[in-house]
Structure formats: C-alpha cells, structure tokens
Motif scaffolding. Sequence first.
Motif: not given
Length: 857
Positions: A732-745
């Motif tokens: 779900f988090t794409d291994n924590g990459k922070c991309d368009d799928n799951v974006n976070f600060a």
Amino acid sequence: MPGKRPLSAKLAALSTDSEWRRAREASRRDFLKGFRELCDEFIYVKHLVIGNSIMHATDDMTDASFLEWKTVPDYWTGSQLIRAKINADGSVTQRVLIDEPNGIIRDPSLSVDAKYVVVSKRSSMEKDNYHLWRFDLDTGKLTQLTFEPTLPRQLVPGQKTDFPLVCSDTEPCVLPDGSIIFQSTRVCHSVDCWPLPTTNLYRCDPDGSNIRRIGFDQIQTFYPQLMEDGRVCYTRWEYQDRSASGSQQLYAMEPDGSRQMGFFGNNSEWPFSYIHCRSIPGSDKMISLISGHHVAQKGKVVRFDPTEGDDFENQTFDPAKSLYGINTNDVVKHYPGKKMVISWTQWDNQAAPCVTNVPALYYFAGSSMDNRPGVVPTRHPRDYHYNVYDMYSQFGPQWAYPFALSEDRILVSYMPEGCRLYRGSYSSRFGVYAVDASGRRELLAFDWRNHCMQPVALRARPRVARRKIKKLDYTKGFGTLYVQDVYYGAAVKGLKRGEVKKLRVLALEYRPVHNGWNWQYGTHSTEGKIGTPIAVGNGAYDVKHVLGEADVEADGSCMFECPARTPVYFQLIDKDGHCVQTMRSWATLMPGEANSCIGCHEHPNDAAPIKRTIASGKPPQKLQSPIPGRPRHPYLERLEKEGPLASLENWMGLNRPMKTPVDEILLSGIPADERGDGFGFVKDVQPIFDRLMRECPDKVKALGLDLTDTPADLPPSDDKSMRSYSRAYLQFTDNGKCDDNVNFAHGMSSVPFKPPKSFGSIRSKRYHEIAPLLTDAERRALAMFIDLCIPYCSAYTERHTWDAWHQQRYLYTYDKRIFSYWLELDEIRRSLGMSSLPLTGFVPNVTEPRKQKRWDE
C-alpha cells in the motif's frame, strides 16, 4: 627571486627590531584598553574540541551502547579551568582554578553577581560521567551539585543489586535566582539516527536538589544561555516529519520552562545549525556560530537582530522563485546484489530563498567565508549539494564560543590556521582572542598541548532582567492552548475560510534505544538513518499518538485543553478528515500553562490584534476522538479522572509501562491492542483491509494490491530494521517511497513550509481509489494513517525481530527511564506531603549489555 628576502628572514629581522616591537606593544596596549574598560578578567577552559564525532554527540556516556569517542581523532583527556587577567601593559596573567589531568571540564556558567561559576566536569572517561560542580571564586571551594541516583534493591521485588541511574549533566546555565538550567541524559531515550543517548533540558535548585525536567524534546537541545531579557535561549535539533540535517535552530523559553517557542531561523534550510548563541549586553542583538550538522562545534561567527528576522517566510516552497538549479534525477542506491531507485518528486524540491542574503544575519569580525573584514551580510550557498550545506563554514579560519562584551567587541576561541580535516585531526589549536567588529584581534591565551575554549567575561550582569519564576503546580495535568485565527500566517497561504473544521492534536513518544535501522532518502539526494524504526522508508520517525480533535470556530479561532509535559503538534483538518496543513515541529506546555499563537507560523514579530473571538468567549474544549465510534485516548481519560500524580503510569504519560510487562512483550507474542496506545497500521488500518478482503475481494483484487497481514520481504532500505512488516503495509505504501500513490510530509523533506494541500491523503491516489469501499470511520482512519506519515507500529516493541542482546539493551534503558520518572514523581509527592508510590513496570535484574563493536551492529 633574486634580491628578495624570504618571509622568515623578514620576520626574524622584525623580532629583533626594538622600534617595531615597541610600536607593536603600544598597538596591542591601545587595542586591549577598550576591552579592559569593559572587563579586564575572564575565565576559560582548556579541553578538546567538543563534538569531534558529530556536533550533538557530546556526552560520551560510560554506559552508551556504542563508545564512539574511542574512534574519534584527537579525542584526549586533560582539562583546566583558568582565570586570566588582561593587564594595563597588554600582558595576560593566568591562574589555574581547577585541574583535571585525566578528565574534562566544560561549559563554565558565571552567576549573575560573578561570585561563582558552575561547570560540568568528569574525572575519567571510563569510570565517571559529567555532573555539575560549583566553584566559588573568592574561596576556591569546589562543590559537586548533581549526582547519579541509585535505586536501592529493596524497592523492587526480586532485584538482587542496587541499580544506578547512569547519566550525564552538562551545559549549566545559572539563572538570576541561582537555580540552574542544564542538559541531561536522564530522559533515557535515544537519538533517532544514531546509537547515542539524548539530552533534554532540566532545572534544579542552586544546591543541585529538586531536579525537574522542563524539556520534552525529540533529540538533543543544547547550550542554554541567559538572555538580557531574562529568557533562556538554546538550540533545538528537530526530526519531526522533515529533514533532520537542516533543523538545529534557536528556541527561547521562560526560566520556569514555559512559553517554549521558536526564536530565530526555525523554517530555514540554511544554515544547518546555530550554536553557541548568546545575548549582546545592552542590546536586542545576539551573537552565534553558524555551522553544519556532521561537524564539531565550530564554524563562523554571526551577529543577528531577531526583531529584523522574518522566520524565513520567503523560503516557502515556490518553484518560480527558485534561484538555483536542482538535480531532479532519480537516486540510485546499490546494495550487495541489489539496486534501489528512489524517484525524485516535486515535493523534494528545495524551497530556495527569494533573496541571496539571509535576513538579519551578518558575518562578524571577518569570519565570512571569504574573510572579508567587518560586519557583512551572510550569503546563501550557490550549490544545493548536501555536502556544501553540511560542510559550510568548516574550512578556513575556525571560531567557537563567542562571548560578546558589546556590539563591537568579543572574546572568542579562534584558530586562524583552520584545520585540514573538518572534524580533525587538528594541526593547530584554538586560542582565546580579543576581537573587534572589524576583525582586528589579539591573542590572550594559547597552549600547544590543548585547546583554549569557552571564554566567559568575569563581570556581573546587573542589567539582566529578573523574570518572575513561577512555582509549577504539578497536580495539574493540562494546560490551555489558544489559536486566534488558523487562517493567519505564512503556512496557510491559499486556504479559504471555512475549509478547516478541526484542529487535530498529536503527541510524540520517543524511542528508548537504537535497535536496528532503516535508510531514508530525500532532499539534496542524500540519505538519513532511523533507529528502532516504526515505519518503512521515509515514514514517521516516532510513535505518534492521536490525542484528539477540537472544533475550529467560524472565525478561525480555537481553544482547547492539552496535556502538559507532553510534546504535541497540530494538523488542520477539513470536513472529510483530510489534513490540509501540518506542523512539522512540536510544542510543550508546562502544568497549568496557558499559551497562545496568532495563527499558523505567523511572523515572529507580529503582535496579535486585539479582538474578541468566538473561542475566547467559550471554555477550553476537551479533545474528542477524531474517528466516530472510537473512544478518547486513554491518556486523556486518566489525567482527567486521576491527575498526573496519582500513579507512575500517569506521570510517565505516553512513555508509561505497558499493560503487559515489557519483558513479556519482548519475549512473546501478544495481541496488537496490547502493544501500545499509539496510532499504527497493524492496530488501526489492517482491520479495515481484513474486512475488505472478506467482503469485497474482487474489488480489492482490481486494485492490484495484496492486503493480507502476512510477513513480507524487506526492501533494501529496511533490511537492517529488525522489524517484520506485512505485505499489505509495504504494498500500500510503495515501500515508503512517498510518491503520487501515497504522498506525505516525509522524513527527508525540506525544512521550509510546504504549501497547504501539497501532501497527505488529500493528494494520495491510492487513498482515493480505495476510499469508496470504506465507511466514514474507515476513511478517516486511513486518511489519518497517511497524514501521520504511514506509521506501522503503535509501540516500539511491536513486531520486532530483536535478538537477546537487543532485547537486553531495550530493557536496560527502559528500566533507567522508569526509575528516572519515578524518582522525580516521588520527590514531588513528598514535597506535597503525599506518600511514595511503588516502582511499577521495572524489570528486575537487567544488567548493562555489552558495548557495540560497530555503530551498525
């Protein structure tokens, strides 16, 4: 060249030229006359360059898991406290006050009346730790003020030996009433990125008794100093949902620990660090060093006027105003047999300054990078490479510990030759110099065998403001926070009135130790390291607790009760439960404190307009659960019903012992809801995915995700994390990459403000794909998971894969933490005529574990 004499010959000739010598002596005499009129005596300390390994790692505890000081070049013992007098003829006479041939003396703090000095001192690196000592200048009497407490074995059933609270007390700051603010490792938690203990601020009586914690900070705070206005200035290192390297900025607080707030440069990516900051007598201006991050405590001297600073509002992300080019290529990291590509996103972009000069900040006394004389504006580096930021100011002449006598004259430790390597070895030594604003200088103290550091003028400070120090009422578990208008300030530009419905309050829980780690990637194409990780990749640093939400009134005002002695941060929430702006720092209230702000990162010099708001006409709100159907956080319930002094569990707050004993948590599996009160994927999100897998498997399959709670292979960035992540979490988090799928600060994002709605669930594609399948409560929980930066764990012990040594290390520090909290609680209860409480949660007979052989063990 023929006919030209070499420089050495010229100098030799000058040294025998009596006329030149007389002129030189007269020039020195005249120059030092102005210094003698301000103060003709000073004290200083001979010791090594503090922070040879890294600027903040300066305590070097005997029970630290990794004895890093043993691997550092030029780490030596042997130290003296010296009293020096500048004579009328320009000579300097010196007298040794304290001698520690095998130890280290550091951090002299002079009392306001100049009658005594408090230092931090240890006699040995192997058998002693730093503690506070008082030296009376008239009598020469030396008195130890702080000690390492010992837990008698009789207080813990089954404990076979007395248990020492090994700790380190450094950097004292003597207040006008004689009480002392200092740094201490009594907090018993670890630096996020390195296997070293953290220090926070404490306060004690003049005799060292009644030690009370007043700082509740994520990592080191250091170098507290009494300001002219009676407040205390200090440097705070931050790691909260943004890059840690660029966040060692200045804070100030009242001497009782209240009104802790940003003082200067808190939203600037550069300079990385402000250190050794002091007030300039009779002025609103300050003097400080600016420096890098992975460096010793040295750099360039700057002078600044906080009333002219803009808190770097102009560094809010704005690509149109970016001055310099930025490398946007993917970052490729190679591991044995593996390759990992980290994509660049626009939210990793540096928020470049709109001006080349940093407002209100000036190089002082010829300390600029090009050694221009006088007072000149600072220049932002023209290269965004991380090393330029981190190594900035570390080459050329080096400065440390400036002490201002006036706006134009300082005493300072200085090395004109500079150093060959940025953290040593040192080919020369720091000496104490008298320097004026033009850069003219005269040497006052020098020793080839040791560095001459930390000069302090030996004079009283009659003009320093004597602020009333409140006696804190520790029976109060809450304080009150008031926001006049959440739509006011640099961080909320672009938000429309009416968009914000709630203000969410979150609290941070800190890791006891550094067990395992992951790598993070982000700005400047660099990497960071997080110990005892609770999230994958670039996720959250610390366990986060959702304390609750308060209503934002129609006029943008909000007032609510907030737990005291608890690090909290805030998010603005829209009608759908999405975070539209987040605070990437934290605030702390002392018991009973009422604090306020105008808005969200308003200009630091703004004065609140006098107006009546809707919230100010109502009682403070009690925080409520943000997810329908869920109970309020149990910490709030305990504080409201019982008060903070009713139990050790209440006093420890979010760091309380678990319902199940800690040793059982470590050694055996237990249900997820027993693991902690923090918000985490396993406890709060996986049940949502379990329902989807049962009730609509076809729709889940169409998303292309495996949402099962089964162990997954760790990505290369986390293969040393000692954490068992699930397939659902990693996919779900794409291994924590922070991309368009799951974006976070994310944890490596740039320090300056991010615009509202530029990150979080509101911008996460995967959230919006799955949201139609969820109930309102589930949507809010999933949005919260993203907006909290994808925390996997609700407690640091959750789903670990630690071996016996790592478990022992955790339990040992956990025992120290429990004893430290209990000791403070017991003293407070006794002072109020209350009986002692049992020391609950302490695991008996846990001994100090062996030392790490390497930092990465």
